[in-house]
Scaffold this active site. Sequence first.
Site, short mmCIF file in Angstrom:
data_model
loop_
_atom_site.label_atom_id
_atom_site.label_comp_id
_atom_site.label_asym_id
_atom_site.label_seq_id
_atom_site.Cartn_x
_atom_site.Cartn_y
_atom_site.Cartn_z
N SER A 200 1.07 4.09 -3.08
CA SER A 200 0.91 5.63 -2.85
C SER A 200 2.04 6.38 -3.30
CB SER A 200 0.61 5.74 -1.57
OG SER A 200 1.77 5.82 -0.49
N LYS A 201 3.25 5.75 -2.94
CA LYS A 201 4.47 6.72 -3.51
C LYS A 201 4.67 6.48 -5.27
CE LYS A 201 4.82 8.45 -0.58
NZ LYS A 201 5.04 9.87 -0.13
N ALA B 213 0.98 -1.12 0.10
CA ALA B 213 -0.08 0.03 -0.04
C ALA B 213 0.80 1.36 -0.04
CB ALA B 213 -0.81 -0.05 1.24
N TYR B 214 1.85 1.23 0.55
CA TYR B 214 3.01 2.30 0.80
C TYR B 214 3.44 2.89 -0.62
CZ TYR B 214 6.62 5.48 2.26
OH TYR B 214 7.61 6.74 2.10
N GLY B 215 4.05 1.49 -1.17
CA GLY B 215 4.74 1.63 -2.45
C GLY B 215 3.59 2.27 -3.48
#
Length: 206
Positions: A75-76, A71-73
């Site tokens: 978003s980035k 999820a973080y990847g």
Amino acid sequence: MNIPNRATADGFELQFGTNHLGHFALTGLLLPSLLSWPGARVVTVSSTLHRRGRLNFDDLMGAARYRPWAAYGQSKLANLLFTSELQRRIDEAGRALLALAAHPGWAATNLQTVGAEMRGSAVEHRLSGLANRWLAQPAEMGALPSLYAATVPGLAGDTFFGPDGRGQQRGNPRPVDRSVRAQNATDARRLWEVSESLTGVRFDLG
């Protein structure tokens, strides 16, 4: 970063909502002021971990399957696609606004420990703190790529800046590369349309 599954007040997955949709909406709402100010720039902060990101348009909020790092990847990755599509639209409209992106490398902040705190993992929190102490650069150095993108004259739109050291983790700012997925113009356009629909914010470039 790397947090348990949580939602924003609007019901969006917290990392995607904070890191991408919040940036998208804020930029759109500030656009009239940005267009009226000569030399204005939009600098969006991404991460080297965009390389781990994949846009799952069928499950952007991780409702079917939530994985914190994925999820973080995502978003980035969305940050870089937003920057590219914003600059494309600026150029198409013949406006002077610049859209750029930056990442801090590995900077010693609480970003690395907040996930452990939210999970209540004292061991993970301790290990993250030790890694920051021994491997990360100071937060002041991590701020330099964003400051560079925001202030240095003569930069080209849609340029991505990060540290010049090994793995782009430490050092002084320079232009850096991005993943193939971060250069996908079709995904960038689709993400823009989805972001407009989710936030209700539309960009009027004239």
